[in-house]
Design a protein around this motif. Structure first.
Motif, PDB file in Angstrom:
ATOM      1  N   ARG A 226       0.825  -1.208   0.000  1.00 26.75           N
ATOM      2  CA  ARG A 226       0.000   0.000   0.000  1.00 26.75           C
ATOM      3  C   ARG A 226       0.866   1.269   0.000  1.00 26.75           C
ATOM      4  O   ARG A 226       0.566   2.236  -0.684  1.00 26.75           O
ATOM      5  N   GLN A 227       1.926   1.267   0.778  1.00 28.32           N
ATOM      6  CA  GLN A 227       2.781   2.445   0.868  1.00 28.32           C
ATOM      7  C   GLN A 227       4.039   2.324   0.010  1.00 28.32           C
ATOM      8  O   GLN A 227       4.974   3.095   0.156  1.00 28.32           O
ATOM      9  N   GLY A 228       4.018   1.377  -0.889  1.00 23.41           N
ATOM     10  CA  GLY A 228       5.160   1.128  -1.757  1.00 23.41           C
ATOM     11  C   GLY A 228       5.459  -0.355  -1.781  1.00 23.41           C
ATOM     12  O   GLY A 228       5.154  -1.083  -0.822  1.00 23.41           O
ATOM     13  N   PRO A 229       6.044  -0.879  -2.862  1.00 22.60           N
ATOM     14  CA  PRO A 229       6.356  -2.313  -2.967  1.00 22.60           C
ATOM     15  C   PRO A 229       7.196  -2.797  -1.789  1.00 22.60           C
ATOM     16  O   PRO A 229       8.277  -2.276  -1.529  1.00 22.60           O
ATOM     17  N   GLY A 230       6.668  -3.784  -1.055  1.00 22.20           N
ATOM     18  CA  GLY A 230       7.397  -4.366   0.062  1.00 22.20           C
ATOM     19  C   GLY A 230       7.326  -3.582   1.356  1.00 22.20           C
ATOM     20  O   GLY A 230       7.867  -4.033   2.383  1.00 22.20           O
ATOM     21  N   ALA A 231       6.680  -2.431   1.360  1.00 16.87           N
ATOM     22  CA  ALA A 231       6.569  -1.617   2.578  1.00 16.87           C
ATOM     23  C   ALA A 231       5.732  -2.343   3.626  1.00 16.87           C
ATOM     24  O   ALA A 231       4.744  -3.001   3.311  1.00 16.87           O
ATOM     25  N   ARG A 232       6.137  -2.203   4.880  1.00 17.22           N
ATOM     26  CA  ARG A 232       5.427  -2.847   6.000  1.00 17.22           C
ATOM     27  C   ARG A 232       4.811  -1.765   6.880  1.00 17.22           C
ATOM     28  O   ARG A 232       5.523  -0.992   7.521  1.00 17.22           O
ATOM     29  N   THR A 233       3.489  -1.719   6.887  1.00 13.15           N
ATOM     30  CA  THR A 233       2.762  -0.615   7.512  1.00 13.15           C
ATOM     31  C   THR A 233       2.059  -1.047   8.790  1.00 13.15           C
ATOM     32  O   THR A 233       1.406  -2.091   8.823  1.00 13.15           O
ATOM     33  N   MET A 234       2.167  -0.227   9.825  1.00  8.58           N
ATOM     34  CA  MET A 234       1.451  -0.429  11.080  1.00  8.58           C
ATOM     35  C   MET A 234       0.622   0.823  11.357  1.00  8.58           C
ATOM     36  O   MET A 234       1.158   1.932  11.415  1.00  8.58           O
ATOM     37  N   LEU A 235      -0.679   0.668  11.501  1.00 12.68           N
ATOM     38  CA  LEU A 235      -1.583   1.799  11.691  1.00 12.68           C
ATOM     39  C   LEU A 235      -1.699   2.178  13.161  1.00 12.68           C
ATOM     40  O   LEU A 235      -1.860   1.315  14.020  1.00 12.68           O
ATOM     41  N   VAL A 236      -1.625   3.474  13.432  1.00 10.80           N
ATOM     42  CA  VAL A 236      -1.717   3.990  14.800  1.00 10.80           C
ATOM     43  C   VAL A 236      -2.363   5.374  14.773  1.00 10.80           C
ATOM     44  O   VAL A 236      -2.642   5.931  13.716  1.00 10.80           O
ATOM     45  N   SER A 237      -2.536   5.957  15.954  1.00 18.30           N
ATOM     46  CA  SER A 237      -3.038   7.322  16.086  1.00 18.30           C
ATOM     47  C   SER A 237      -1.894   8.323  15.913  1.00 18.30           C
ATOM     48  O   SER A 237      -0.714   7.963  16.010  1.00 18.30           O
ATOM     49  N   PRO A 238      -2.214   9.600  15.674  1.00 18.13           N
ATOM     50  CA  PRO A 238      -1.155  10.612  15.567  1.00 18.13           C
ATOM     51  C   PRO A 238      -0.286  10.712  16.822  1.00 18.13           C
ATOM     52  O   PRO A 238       0.931  10.877  16.721  1.00 18.13           O
ATOM     53  N   LEU A 239      -0.902  10.619  18.003  1.00 17.92           N
ATOM     54  CA  LEU A 239      -0.116  10.706  19.232  1.00 17.92           C
ATOM     55  C   LEU A 239       0.839   9.534  19.349  1.00 17.92           C
ATOM     56  O   LEU A 239       2.023   9.708  19.681  1.00 17.92           O
ATOM     57  N   THR A 240       0.360   8.344  19.079  1.00 14.50           N
ATOM     58  CA  THR A 240       1.219   7.161  19.129  1.00 14.50           C
ATOM     59  C   THR A 240       2.357   7.282  18.124  1.00 14.50           C
ATOM     60  O   THR A 240       3.514   6.966  18.427  1.00 14.50           O
ATOM     61  N   ALA A 241       2.043   7.773  16.922  1.00 10.88           N
ATOM     62  CA  ALA A 241       3.070   7.948  15.902  1.00 10.88           C
ATOM     63  C   ALA A 241       4.139   8.940  16.360  1.00 10.88           C
ATOM     64  O   ALA A 241       5.342   8.713  16.155  1.00 10.88           O
ATOM     65  N   ALA A 242       3.711  10.022  16.984  1.00 12.80           N
ATOM     66  CA  ALA A 242       4.653  11.040  17.451  1.00 12.80           C
ATOM     67  C   ALA A 242       5.586  10.487  18.518  1.00 12.80           C
ATOM     68  O   ALA A 242       6.804  10.735  18.501  1.00 12.80           O
ATOM     69  N   ILE A 243       5.035   9.730  19.443  1.00 19.21           N
ATOM     70  CA  ILE A 243       5.846   9.153  20.525  1.00 19.21           C
ATOM     71  C   ILE A 243       6.844   8.138  19.970  1.00 19.21           C
ATOM     72  O   ILE A 243       8.021   8.117  20.367  1.00 19.21           O
ATOM     73  N   ILE A 244       6.384   7.304  19.033  1.00 19.87           N
ATOM     74  CA  ILE A 244       7.279   6.318  18.423  1.00 19.87           C
ATOM     75  C   ILE A 244       8.394   7.018  17.646  1.00 19.87           C
ATOM     76  O   ILE A 244       9.548   6.559  17.637  1.00 19.87           O
ATOM     77  N   ALA A 245       8.082   8.129  17.006  1.00 18.33           N
ATOM     78  CA  ALA A 245       9.102   8.876  16.275  1.00 18.33           C
ATOM     79  C   ALA A 245      10.204   9.371  17.202  1.00 18.33           C
ATOM     80  O   ALA A 245      11.383   9.363  16.845  1.00 18.33           O
ATOM     81  N   ILE A 246       9.829   9.789  18.382  1.00 24.20           N
ATOM     82  CA  ILE A 246      10.809  10.278  19.360  1.00 24.20           C
ATOM     83  C   ILE A 246      11.614   9.119  19.945  1.00 24.20           C
ATOM     84  O   ILE A 246      12.838   9.189  20.081  1.00 24.20           O
ATOM     85  N   GLU A 247      10.940   8.036  20.273  1.00 23.49           N
ATOM     86  CA  GLU A 247      11.595   6.894  20.920  1.00 23.49           C
ATOM     87  C   GLU A 247      12.348   6.003  19.932  1.00 23.49           C
ATOM     88  O   GLU A 247      13.263   5.277  20.323  1.00 23.49           O
ATOM     89  N   GLY A 248      11.935   6.009  18.675  1.00 24.17           N
ATOM     90  CA  GLY A 248      12.596   5.185  17.670  1.00 24.17           C
ATOM     91  C   GLY A 248      12.160   3.737  17.688  1.00 24.17           C
ATOM     92  O   GLY A 248      12.703   2.907  16.962  1.00 24.17           O
ATOM     93  N   LYS A 249      11.171   3.422  18.479  1.00 22.93           N
ATOM     94  CA  LYS A 249      10.677   2.058  18.607  1.00 22.93           C
ATOM     95  C   LYS A 249       9.232   2.101  19.099  1.00 22.93           C
ATOM     96  O   LYS A 249       8.735   3.151  19.525  1.00 22.93           O
ATOM     97  N   ILE A 250       8.582   0.966  19.049  1.00 23.89           N
ATOM     98  CA  ILE A 250       7.194   0.891  19.499  1.00 23.89           C
ATOM     99  C   ILE A 250       7.135   0.890  21.020  1.00 23.89           C
ATOM    100  O   ILE A 250       7.806   0.089  21.678  1.00 23.89           O
ATOM    101  N   VAL A 251       6.347   1.809  21.550  1.00 21.19           N
ATOM    102  CA  VAL A 251       6.150   1.909  22.998  1.00 21.19           C
ATOM    103  C   VAL A 251       4.669   2.134  23.272  1.00 21.19           C
ATOM    104  O   VAL A 251       3.893   2.485  22.377  1.00 21.19           O
ATOM    105  N   ASP A 252       4.270   1.930  24.517  1.00 16.09           N
ATOM    106  CA  ASP A 252       2.876   2.116  24.904  1.00 16.09           C
ATOM    107  C   ASP A 252       2.620   3.590  25.199  1.00 16.09           C
ATOM    108  O   ASP A 252       3.149   4.159  26.160  1.00 16.09           O
ATOM    109  N   THR A 253       1.805   4.207  24.363  1.00 16.21           N
ATOM    110  CA  THR A 253       1.482   5.631  24.476  1.00 16.21           C
ATOM    111  C   THR A 253       1.035   6.017  25.881  1.00 16.21           C
ATOM    112  O   THR A 253       1.376   7.098  26.382  1.00 16.21           O
ATOM    113  N   ARG A 254       0.281   5.142  26.515  1.00 16.10           N
ATOM    114  CA  ARG A 254      -0.298   5.463  27.820  1.00 16.10           C
ATOM    115  C   ARG A 254       0.754   5.712  28.894  1.00 16.10           C
ATOM    116  O   ARG A 254       0.468   6.351  29.908  1.00 16.10           O
TER     117      ARG A 254
END
Length: 465
Positions: free
Chosen positions: A428-456
């Motif tokens: 969907r986001q390009g050949p072979g791209a692996r997409t995980m859907l989240v909220s904007p807040l979750t995306a922002a936190i993951i961008a800062i941390e560099g990994k998946i974390v629990d937003t709460r």
């Protein structure tokens, strides 16, 4: 027996009924863009019949447009052809076009509401499945195919079978860090991508009525992802205040008259729904998808479930994930915040509020794409653009962008992208791209941390968008 919100709007637009339970429905507003309109225009031209009511059509360029250097010619050949064709068709047929460079240009499902074109009680169509977004205003809004785009151009009507009705009620208060995007991902994970097939969904309950209009649009936007024809939320004071003062909204006595009508658009207490579901808001976690359809979602601190089906195994293989494993602490390569689901000013405010004074992880590439020129302009006026730049985020120009990979914004093969868009299909986001859907807040936190974390664990209040 009383009537549902859906029935009230639908029945007020019936032009005629014919055999086999089909009805001719009048369409109030028709949005078009560069991808699904060319064949329809060609059909109209070939038949020599012209447009029935061209003033009911609103056009914009969104899917194929680049999100950098929009003042320059489009580089991709097919994208340029489609956008140029839209320009030529709109000029030939006398349709208002909000194309590149226009102050109203943007994603079709963002500009309709923000300009006051979308209103309660309307019937709205577009050759785009996420037209259901407009249902947040108490409108019947749904996507149509190219042949139907031509039908509406020619007659301002559609021949349709009436969908069944479903109500999803969510009462209670959300946990901190949980947003409307989490609500809809949670619902789809419970009902599946086919759970709403054949139905028009009304979302109700205290958790829904407490949401902003932009948050409501996020929920209705993804109704199609559970197979529903569309989604609706009854208009209320929040709706009326959102509409008030917008460019194409009524004003003065006309607005008050409209509001008096809009106040009648709700489901009666004794209305019958073909299906009903109820969820408790406090049980909804921060959500993330792990597979290749929006129904493959889990609470962000949960483990990936197991399933013996071939399609499930194929999905996990594509995502390079294993059943029984946790996504927490998984390294992410890209963050995309945008799309018709989450690219409004409220979404950008949520992101900016969290990242202010912080910096993205060094390896992370973060792309923020506003849903319209108006959103971009407002973000700059509020200083959001500087907050994002200081955090190492790239703020681009409006368009569908990396939501669907029909333009230059693609995720590289095999890399992971945490995305606020609505679909995580293979490629969907390009050949072979692996997409995980989240909220904007979750995306922002993951961008800062560099990994998946629990937003709460990172915030102290409920999110919105």
């Amino acid at each position: 027996m009383g009537k549902t919100l859906f029935e009230k709007v639908w029945e007020s637009h019936i032009v005629d009924s014919i055999e086999n339970e089909q009805e001719i429905l009048y369409i109030d507003r028709h949005f078009i863009h560069e991808v699904t309109s060319p064949q329809a225009f060609e059909g109209i031209r070939r038949r020599g019949i012209g447009l029935f009511r061209k003033n009911k059509i609103v056009a914009t360029a969104d899917h194929n447009v680049p999100t950098k250097d929009q003042h320059l010619p489009i580089k991709e050949v097919l994208s340029k052809l489609q956008v140029d064709t839209l320009i030529q068709n709109c000029k030939e047929f006398g349709i208002d076009l909000y194309g590149l460079g226009h102050p109203y240009q943007g994603i079709v499902h963002v500009i309709g509401p923000e300009l006051g074109i979308t209103k309660p009680g309307m019937t709205i169509v577009c050759g785009d499945s996420h037209t259901s977004t407009h249902g947040a205003f108490g409108a019947i809004a749904f996507g149509i195919g190219t042949s139907q785009v031509e039908q509406v151009m020619a007659t301002q009507c559609l021949l349709l079978e009436r969908p069944k009705t479903m109500r999803i009620t969510i009462n209670g208060e959300l946990q901190r860090g949980v947003s409307s995007k989490d609500i809809i991902l949670y619902i789809i994970s419970k009902l599946s991508t086919a759970g709403g097939t054949g139905h028009f969904v009304e979302y109700a309950g205290s958790a829904i009525s407490s949401l902003s209009m932009e948050a409501r649009m996020t929920i209705c936007n993804m109704s199609i992802e559970m197979g529903a024809r569309g989604g609706m939320i009854a208009p209320d004071e929040t709706t009326f205040e959102y509409i008030r003062g917008r460019e194409f909204a009524p004003d003065g006595a006309a607005l008050e008259e409209a509001i008096n009508y809009w106040k009648t658009l709700y489901s009666d207490e004794d209305a019958y729904f073909d299906k009903e579901y109820t969820f408790k808001a406090e049980r909804i976690p921060t959500m993330i998808t792990y597979g290749t359809n929006p129904g493959m979602g889990i609470g962000i601190d949960e483990t990936i479930p197991d399933n013996d089906s071939d399609s499930f195994k194929k999905s996990l293989k594509y995502m390079n994930l294993e059943a029984g494993s946790s996504l927490l602490n998984k390294k992410i390569d890209h963050v995309f915040i945008g799309s018709c689901t989450n690219s409004r000013i409220e979404d950008l405010r949520v992101v900016a509020e969290y990242v202010k004074g912080k910096r993205k992880a060094d390896h992370m590439k973060v792309m923020i794409v506003p849903g319209s020129k108006q959103v971009e302009k407002q973000a700059r006026e509020e200083g959001i653009h500087q907050v994002l730049a200081d955090a190492g985020f790239e703020l681009r120009e409006p368009g569908c962008s990396a939501c669907l990979g029909m333009n230059e914004d693609k995720i590289p093969d095999g890399e992971y992208c945490v995305s606020t868009s609505n679909r995580n299909f293979e490629g969907r986001q390009g050949p072979g791209a692996r997409t995980m859907l989240v909220s904007p807040l979750t995306a922002a936190i993951i961008a800062i941390e560099g990994k998946i974390v629990d937003t709460r664990n990172y915030v102290n209040k409920v999110a919105t968008a």
